[in-house]
Design an enzyme around this catalytic site. Structure first.
Site, PDB file in Angstrom:
ATOM      1  N   CYS A  40       0.984  -1.129  -0.002  1.00 32.37           N
ATOM      2  CA  CYS A  40       0.107   0.024  -0.240  1.00 32.37           C
ATOM      3  C   CYS A  40       0.908   1.267   0.000  1.00 32.37           C
ATOM      4  N   HIS A  41       0.186   2.356  -0.470  1.00 33.53           N
ATOM      5  CA  HIS A  41       1.069   3.796  -0.485  1.00 33.53           C
ATOM      6  C   HIS A  41       1.839   4.021   0.837  1.00 33.53           C
ATOM      7  N   THR A  42       1.225   3.831   2.024  1.00 36.55           N
ATOM      8  CA  THR A  42       1.971   4.262   3.109  1.00 36.55           C
ATOM      9  C   THR A  42       3.264   3.474   3.333  1.00 36.55           C
ATOM     10  N   HIS A  62       1.300  -3.429   6.107  1.00 36.85           N
ATOM     11  CA  HIS A  62       0.130  -3.244   7.152  1.00 36.85           C
ATOM     12  C   HIS A  62      -1.151  -3.920   6.768  1.00 36.85           C
ATOM     13  N   GLU A  63      -0.982  -4.748   5.580  1.00 34.44           N
ATOM     14  CA  GLU A  63      -2.376  -5.143   4.773  1.00 34.44           C
ATOM     15  C   GLU A  63      -2.272  -6.620   4.617  1.00 34.44           C
ATOM     16  N   CYS A  92      -9.711  -2.080  21.327  1.00 29.61           N
ATOM     17  CA  CYS A  92      -9.441  -2.676  22.809  1.00 29.61           C
ATOM     18  C   CYS A  92     -11.085  -2.769  23.404  1.00 29.61           C
ATOM     19  N   CYS A  95     -10.887   1.581  25.915  1.00 30.80           N
ATOM     20  CA  CYS A  95     -10.322   2.937  26.286  1.00 30.80           C
ATOM     21  C   CYS A  95     -11.433   4.222  25.977  1.00 30.80           C
ATOM     22  N   CYS A  98     -12.871   4.053  22.546  1.00 26.39           N
ATOM     23  CA  CYS A  98     -13.740   2.823  22.121  1.00 26.39           C
ATOM     24  C   CYS A  98     -15.032   3.070  22.577  1.00 26.39           C
ATOM     25  N   CYS A 106      -9.072   3.911  18.487  1.00 23.37           N
ATOM     26  CA  CYS A 106      -8.535   3.381  19.765  1.00 23.37           C
ATOM     27  C   CYS A 106      -7.324   3.758  20.401  1.00 23.37           C
ATOM     28  N   ARG A 110      -1.565   3.408  20.985  1.00 26.49           N
ATOM     29  CA  ARG A 110      -1.211   4.242  20.084  1.00 26.49           C
ATOM     30  C   ARG A 110       0.286   4.790  20.273  1.00 26.49           C
ATOM     31  N   CYS A 169      -6.568  -3.272   4.784  1.00 28.83           N
ATOM     32  CA  CYS A 169      -6.341  -1.802   4.562  1.00 28.83           C
ATOM     33  C   CYS A 169      -7.492  -1.109   3.385  1.00 28.83           C
ATOM     34  N   ARG A 364      -3.841  -3.356  -6.888  1.00 26.14           N
ATOM     35  CA  ARG A 364      -3.149  -4.045  -5.799  1.00 26.14           C
ATOM     36  C   ARG A 364      -2.156  -5.019  -6.295  1.00 26.14           C
TER      37      ARG A 364
HETATM   38  P1  NAD Z   1      -3.527   5.124  -6.057  1.00 22.75           P
HETATM   39  O1  NAD Z   1      -2.135   5.851  -6.374  1.00 22.75           O
HETATM   40  O2  NAD Z   1      -3.687   3.762  -6.372  1.00 22.75           O
HETATM   41  O3  NAD Z   1      -4.602   6.279  -6.562  1.00 22.75           O
HETATM   42  C1  NAD Z   1      -4.894   7.318  -6.689  1.00 22.75           C
HETATM   43  C2  NAD Z   1      -5.505   7.871  -7.936  1.00 22.75           C
HETATM   44  O4  NAD Z   1      -5.680   9.349  -7.710  1.00 22.75           O
HETATM   45  C3  NAD Z   1      -4.777   7.325  -9.121  1.00 22.75           C
HETATM   46  O5  NAD Z   1      -5.634   6.803 -10.048  1.00 22.75           O
HETATM   47  C4  NAD Z   1      -4.384   8.760  -9.610  1.00 22.75           C
HETATM   48  O6  NAD Z   1      -4.508   8.860 -11.371  1.00 22.75           O
HETATM   49  C5  NAD Z   1      -5.355   9.808  -9.105  1.00 22.75           C
HETATM   50  N1  NAD Z   1      -4.729  11.032  -9.040  1.00 22.75           N
HETATM   51  C6  NAD Z   1      -3.745  11.655  -8.581  1.00 22.75           C
HETATM   52  N2  NAD Z   1      -3.776  12.848  -8.819  1.00 22.75           N
HETATM   53  C7  NAD Z   1      -5.148  13.231  -9.153  1.00 22.75           C
HETATM   54  C8  NAD Z   1      -5.962  14.620  -9.433  1.00 22.75           C
HETATM   55  N3  NAD Z   1      -5.021  15.601  -9.122  1.00 22.75           N
HETATM   56  N4  NAD Z   1      -6.910  14.512  -9.912  1.00 22.75           N
HETATM   57  C9  NAD Z   1      -7.540  13.434  -9.943  1.00 22.75           C
HETATM   58  N5  NAD Z   1      -7.262  12.081 -10.000  1.00 22.75           N
HETATM   59  C10 NAD Z   1      -5.771  12.185  -9.474  1.00 22.75           C
HETATM   60  O7  NAD Z   1      -3.759   5.211  -4.463  1.00 22.75           O
HETATM   61  P2  NAD Z   1      -4.633   4.503  -3.447  1.00 22.75           P
HETATM   62  O8  NAD Z   1      -4.038   3.076  -3.068  1.00 22.75           O
HETATM   63  O9  NAD Z   1      -6.014   4.484  -4.042  1.00 22.75           O
HETATM   64  O10 NAD Z   1      -4.602   5.431  -2.289  1.00 22.75           O
HETATM   65  C11 NAD Z   1      -5.064   6.709  -2.204  1.00 22.75           C
HETATM   66  C12 NAD Z   1      -4.848   7.828  -0.949  1.00 22.75           C
HETATM   67  O11 NAD Z   1      -5.411   7.044   0.021  1.00 22.75           O
HETATM   68  C13 NAD Z   1      -3.465   7.725  -0.498  1.00 22.75           C
HETATM   69  O12 NAD Z   1      -2.927   8.984  -0.044  1.00 22.75           O
HETATM   70  C14 NAD Z   1      -3.360   6.706   0.464  1.00 22.75           C
HETATM   71  O13 NAD Z   1      -2.350   6.963   1.373  1.00 22.75           O
HETATM   72  C15 NAD Z   1      -4.652   6.985   1.260  1.00 22.75           C
HETATM   73  N6  NAD Z   1      -5.244   5.951   2.270  1.00 22.75           N
HETATM   74  C16 NAD Z   1      -5.854   6.560   3.423  1.00 22.75           C
HETATM   75  C17 NAD Z   1      -6.206   5.688   4.333  1.00 22.75           C
HETATM   76  C18 NAD Z   1      -7.054   6.193   5.464  1.00 22.75           C
HETATM   77  O14 NAD Z   1      -7.242   5.395   6.416  1.00 22.75           O
HETATM   78  N7  NAD Z   1      -7.461   7.568   5.551  1.00 22.75           N
HETATM   79  C19 NAD Z   1      -5.961   4.287   4.139  1.00 22.75           C
HETATM   80  C20 NAD Z   1      -5.666   3.736   2.860  1.00 22.75           C
HETATM   81  C21 NAD Z   1      -4.817   4.611   2.067  1.00 22.75           C
HETATM   82  C1  022 Z   2      -3.064   3.290   5.445  1.00 25.75           C
HETATM   83  N1  022 Z   2      -3.129   4.634   5.546  1.00 25.75           N
HETATM   84  C2  022 Z   2      -2.451   4.985   4.436  1.00 25.75           C
HETATM   85  C3  022 Z   2      -2.395   3.928   3.569  1.00 25.75           C
HETATM   86  N2  022 Z   2      -2.589   3.073   4.156  1.00 25.75           N
HETATM   87  C4  022 Z   2      -3.303   5.277   6.815  1.00 25.75           C
HETATM   88  C5  022 Z   2      -2.426   6.027   7.198  1.00 25.75           C
HETATM   89  C6  022 Z   2      -2.576   6.940   8.603  1.00 25.75           C
HETATM   90  C7  022 Z   2      -3.813   6.723   9.153  1.00 25.75           C
HETATM   91  C8  022 Z   2      -4.919   5.923   8.535  1.00 25.75           C
HETATM   92  C9  022 Z   2      -4.403   5.240   7.398  1.00 25.75           C
HETATM   93  C10 022 Z   2      -4.088   7.469  10.337  1.00 25.75           C
HETATM   94  C11 022 Z   2      -5.126   8.387  10.330  1.00 25.75           C
HETATM   95  C12 022 Z   2      -5.214   8.724  11.685  1.00 25.75           C
HETATM   96  C13 022 Z   2      -3.973   8.390  12.365  1.00 25.75           C
HETATM   97  N3  022 Z   2      -3.499   7.593  11.319  1.00 25.75           N
HETATM   98  C14 022 Z   2      -3.795   8.487  13.820  1.00 25.75           C
HETATM   99  C15 022 Z   2      -4.528   7.792  14.555  1.00 25.75           C
HETATM  100  C16 022 Z   2      -4.410   8.059  16.190  1.00 25.75           C
HETATM  101  O1  022 Z   2      -3.721   9.008  16.427  1.00 25.75           O
HETATM  102  O2  022 Z   2      -5.004   7.477  16.882  1.00 25.75           O
HETATM  103  C17 022 Z   2      -2.317   6.426  11.866  1.00 25.75           C
HETATM  104  C18 022 Z   2      -2.548   5.247  11.903  1.00 25.75           C
HETATM  105  C19 022 Z   2      -1.503   4.527  12.499  1.00 25.75           C
HETATM  106  C20 022 Z   2      -0.102   4.920  12.386  1.00 25.75           C
HETATM  107  C21 022 Z   2      -0.040   6.395  11.995  1.00 25.75           C
HETATM  108  C22 022 Z   2      -1.254   6.968  11.708  1.00 25.75           C
HETATM  109  C23 022 Z   2       1.053   4.091  12.963  1.00 25.75           C
HETATM  110  O3  022 Z   2       0.922   3.059  13.412  1.00 25.75           O
HETATM  111  N4  022 Z   2       2.168   4.671  12.794  1.00 25.75           N
HETATM  112  C24 022 Z   2      -3.673   4.681  11.978  1.00 25.75           C
HETATM  113 ZN    ZN Z   3      -2.592   0.871   3.658  1.00 26.85          ZN
END
Ligand code: NAD
Ligand code: 022
Ligand code: ZN
Length: 369
Positions: A40-42, A62-63, A92, A95, A98, A106, A110, A169, A364
């Site tokens: 995954c991206h992170t 992480h996935e 948990c 907390c 939760c 949770c 953390r 994830c 993926r």
């Molecule tokens: P990905 O690279 O597979 O997909 C991103 C898409 O966005 C691509 O298709 C790309 O072409 C498009 N894109 C980029 N710039 C653009 C723009 N300006 N306008 C329109 N489209 C555009 O990435 P992903 O795996 O789908 O992840 C997406 C995001 O979600 C990442 O930032 C990732 O870190 C985040 N994420 C967040 C969480 C969370 O819990 N909040 C969990 C997982 C992933």
């Molecule tokens: C997963 N992410 C991006 C791609 N795949 C992702 C990254 C960060 C978070 C969630 C998903 C996130 C959002 C908010 C937080 N995190 C903070 C949570 C908190 O403070 O309770 C986050 C998480 C874990 C970690 C860092 C940031 C870590 O384990 N290092 C859930």
């Molecule tokens: Zn992820």
């Protein structure tokens, strides 16, 4: 014991396949044999060195999905042989967060999780006597890993590891953002920005809840067919829009969307997503994780006139409660996973999976042990 793992020795270097030492589970912990893990991206973000909280050397990932092989003292919710998905957002159930029922974030472990160690403050991984850090409480790029009991979801045993790892994830984040965070109702008009591994899961979540318009926005024209495959009804490529993208989207949705989702991590897109919401009630959900230090902006008028800006982590899912249900949805055909897993690789080729992701060639990639 020894475990085969892809080790991130330092930032910006390819992962190296090595034999690590792994200590057994202590009280409240479980030893899990990882069978499959998504990339995954992170993971890439941390490896790039841009993540200021990134620790090295570490075992990223992480996935994942795997099997419990041993449990420490006091563990009651899982036993050897159980199939589990590791949770980077634990649950948990004790907390303040939760118990609030208002958040899935949770706080029980953390602090130590962010420091790359187990709740007792120590790492279970080492290499030639040197400490190797855990990552997001999971470290799924190792054939065996130790996890807190509160950070594993027990899932049914007939579900294939190489597919359900993605529920750890991407699937839960996308589908959960629709169901838990936005609570989208049937008939809603929605826009999804970014049709990658997350955005496509938002789209299938919207199809699942019976959204009406599902507009996908992506700069990559190949993503039109991908979106349609999972229920997208309209595609907009910003590069092909003459004039203002937001105005175009507001027009297309008859005044703005009921719900929009950012799945790009781009802060300019986040603003577009908020402003493409309907006046008075539209809600925009930030899923994408922006680079450290980035800021979002809009005019206060946008919020004063009733638009709502929200964010979501892990799709608002409570891992131990919700992840087993999502596995059931996959097994009963309510959601799809198989077509999104575009590449399956052995651990030795894990660096190729990062390349595929960087070049936009994969939705993926999954490594199987
Ligand atoms: P990905 O690279 O597979 O997909 C991103 C898409 O966005 C691509 O298709 C790309 O072409 C498009 N894109 C980029 N710039 C653009 C723009 N300006 N306008 C329109 N489209 C555009 O990435 P992903 O795996 O789908 O992840 C997406 C995001 O979600 C990442 O930032 C990732 O870190 C985040 N994420 C967040 C969480 C969370 O819990 N909040 C969990 C997982 C992933
Ligand atoms: C997963 N992410 C991006 C791609 N795949 C992702 C990254 C960060 C978070 C969630 C998903 C996130 C959002 C908010 C937080 N995190 C903070 C949570 C908190 O403070 O309770 C986050 C998480 C874990 C970690 C860092 C940031 C870590 O384990 N290092 C859930
Ligand atoms: Zn992820």
């Amino acid at each position: 014991m020894k475990t085969r793992a892809a080790l991130a020795f330092e930032a910006k270097k390819p992962l190296e396949i090595v034999e690590l030492d792994l200590e057994g589970p202590r009280a409240g912990e479980v030893l899990v044999e990882i069978k499959a893990t998504g990339i995954c991206h992170t993971d890439a973000y941390t490896l790039s060195g841009m993540d200021s909280e990134g620790l090295f050397p570490s075992v990223l990932g992480h996935e994942g999905a795997g099997v419990v092989v041993e449990v420490g003292a006091g563990v009651t919710s899982v036993k050897p042989g159980d199939h589990v998905i590791p949770l980077y957002t634990p649950e948990c159930r004790q907390c303040k967060s939760c118990l609030s029922r208002k958040t899935n974030l949770c706080t029980a472990i953390r602090g130590t999780q962010g420091n790359g160690v187990m709740p007792d403050g120590a790492s279970r991984f080492s290499y030639k006597g040197q400490t190797v850090y855990h990552y997001m409480g999971c470290s799924t790029f190792s054939n065996f890993t130790v996890l807190p009991e509160i950070a594993v979801a027990k899932v049914r045993e007939d579900a294939p590891f190489d597919k359900i790892c993605y529920i750890g994830c991407g699937v839960t984040t996308g589908v959960g953002a629709v169901i838990n965070t936005a609570k989208v109702e049937p008939g809603a008009n929605c826009i999804v920005f970014g049709l990658g591994g997350i955005g496509l899961n938002v789209i299938q979540g919207l199809r699942l809840v019976g959204a009406d318009m599902i507009v996908g926005v992506d700069l990559n024209p190949d993503r039109k067919a991908w979106g349609e495959r999972f229920g997208m009804t309209h595609f907009v490529n910003p590069a092909e829009v003459t004039g203002d993208l937001v105005a175009h989207l507001v027009e297309l949705t008859g005044g703005g969307a009921d719900y929009t989702f950012d799945a790009t991590g781009n802060t300019t897109v986040m603003r577009q997503a908020l402003e493409a919401c309907h006046r008075g009630w539209g809600e925009s959900i930030i899923i994408g994780v922006a680079e450290a230090g980035k800021e979002i902006a809009t005019r206060p008028f946008q919020l004063v006139t009733g638009r709502v800006w929200k964010g979501t982590a892990f799709g608002g899912a409570r891992g131990r409660t919700d992840v087993p249900k999502i596995v059931d949805w996959y097994m009963s055909g309510k959601i799809e996973i198989d077509p999104m897993i575009t590449h399956i690789l052995p651990l030795e080729q894990i660096n190729e999976a990062f390349d595929l992701m960087h070049h936009g060639e994969s939705i993926r990639s999954v490594v199987v042990f």
